[in-house]
Design an enzyme around this catalytic site. Structure first.
Site, PDB file in Angstrom:
ATOM      1  N   GLN A  54     -12.209  18.056 -17.900  1.00  0.00           N
ATOM      2  CA  GLN A  54     -12.415  19.517 -18.452  1.00  0.00           C
ATOM      3  C   GLN A  54     -11.329  20.204 -19.332  1.00  0.00           C
ATOM      4  OE1 GLN A  54     -13.497  20.567 -14.005  1.00  0.00           O
ATOM      5  NE2 GLN A  54     -14.778  21.866 -15.046  1.00  0.00           N
ATOM      6  N   GLU A 141     -16.529  17.038  -8.921  1.00  0.00           N
ATOM      7  CA  GLU A 141     -15.734  16.827 -10.012  1.00  0.00           C
ATOM      8  C   GLU A 141     -15.634  15.241 -10.260  1.00  0.00           C
ATOM      9  OE1 GLU A 141     -14.251  19.244 -11.145  1.00  0.00           O
ATOM     10  OE2 GLU A 141     -14.623  20.496  -9.380  1.00  0.00           O
TER      11      GLU A 141
HETATM   12 ZN   LIG Z   1     -17.634  21.407 -12.975  1.00  0.00          ZN
END
Ligand SMILES: [Zn+2]
Lengths: 177, 174
Positions: A54, A141
């Site tokens: 991310q 995640e």
């Molecule tokens: Zn996420």
């Protein structure tokens, strides 16, 4: 150590769809990165987890910490490197959002109970038994590590009227998350 | 400020309605926003946000032929719409049981008085025609707190064959 809040990639940035590689070297720079990653997670409003891709680092590292939520079973702050789901059970639907997908939440089905094997930030093997909200966070995640977003797993709104698994106990786990 | 319209379409369901309507709108340079389409009692229904930089009567001219050919009734309203204004629900109420008059009125009256702002409501009738089963799912924001809703729901009187459950929605963000 000076920590920094890293820039979060925002979908439709195609880099979020890429598969991350296992971590092989456990050194000072890894620790530094993990500190920055955690700082980034805590900077966002209500973030309970984050994955390395991310922030544009395509290595299999996630951080989860759901201890801020009251009345939820949790292991506190968790750094999981190269995590694998060793066992899984049950199926529950809950609502998710993502730091990489602003202004949208949707319902996603996840395993209710999982066993996760991972190593920590120092390379030491760990195994976790987890359930419910924390297990959902870890699965969310871990999906990032394989280039998957919760958008890839949405269940229809109407579908949720008929939960497939019976509710356990008085607590209505399926939709409580 | 963008010019938004709300298009409502209702008619007998048939294949490719959304495809035909959206391609006509695309040809007129309309942008589509949020939409909700569902089949209700065998009818096609949709509410669709359309961004269009022109007057409503042009939209009307554009929609009339395609709606006529699909035997759809349509309605266009100019609205003060904007995107990126989602509210997030924090409670969910599910109601199910014997289908009888007044369930929706009773449950929503009690919830409204206790501060529920409804964001989503879906209901369905399942079972058989001899033995219908009513199912309703509500999501909303508890403006006066979840406990107020829990307390209020104790006073709901729909009979023993109707169950009402409230659960908190805790959105996971990661
Ligand atoms: Zn996420």
């Amino acid at each position: 150590m000076i920590m920094a809040v890293l820039e979060i990639l925002v979908y439709p940035d195609q880099r979020l769809k890429q598969k991350s590689q296992p971590v092989e070297v456990f050194d000072e720079s890894l620790l530094h990165f993990i500190a920055d990653l955690e700082e980034t997670m805590r900077a966002g409003p209500g973030g309970v987890g984050i994955a390395a891709p991310q922030v544009g680092r395509f290595e299999r590292i996630i951080i989860v910490d759901v201890s801020c939520k009251p009345k939820i079973k949790n292991h506190g702050r968790l750094v999981m490197v190269n995590p694998e789901i060793a066992d899984k059970e049950g199926n529950v639907v809950g609502r998710e959002g993502c730091l990489s997908v602003p202004d949208y939440t949707g319902k996603v089905a996840r395993w209710d109970r999982i066993v996760v094997n991972a190593v920590d930030e120092f390379g030491k093997p760990q195994a976790y038994n987890m359930e419910g909200y924390e297990a959902r966070a870890v699965q969310h995640e871990m999906d990032h590590l394989d280039g998957l977003l919760f958008l890839d797993r949405l269940v229809s709104r109407r579908g949720s009227l008929f939960p497939r698994t019976p509710l356990r106990g008085v607590e209505k786990k399926a939709d409580a998350c | 400020m963008k010019n938004w319209f709300m298009l409502t379409l209702v008619g007998k369901d048939r294949p490719a309605i959304v495809a035909k309507i959206s391609s006509v709108l695309f040809q007129e340079n309309c942008n589509l926003g949020e939409a909700s389409m569902t089949r209700l009692g065998g009818n096609f229904t949709i509410m669709l946000m359309i961004q269009f930089d022109g007057p409503a009567d042009i939209l009307d001219h554009v929609l009339q032929p395609v709606c006529d050919s699909l035997k759809l009734r349509y309605h266009v309203d100019q609205i003060d719409g904007e995107l990126h204004h989602h509210l997030e629900p924090n409670v969910q109420i599910s109601v199910h049981g014997a289908d009888k008059a007044g369930i929706v009125a009773e449950v929503t009256r009690v919830l409204a008085a206790a501060g529920l702002d409804i964001l989503n409501l879906e209901s369905d009738v399942a079972g058989t025609s001899e033995n219908p089963l009513y199912i309703m799912n509500i999501e909303g924001v508890a403006e006066k707190g979840v406990e107020a809703l829990n307390q209020a729901l104790k006073s709901v009187d729909c009979g023993e064959d109707v169950e009402v459950h409230l659960s908190e929605i805790d959105i996971l963000r990661g």
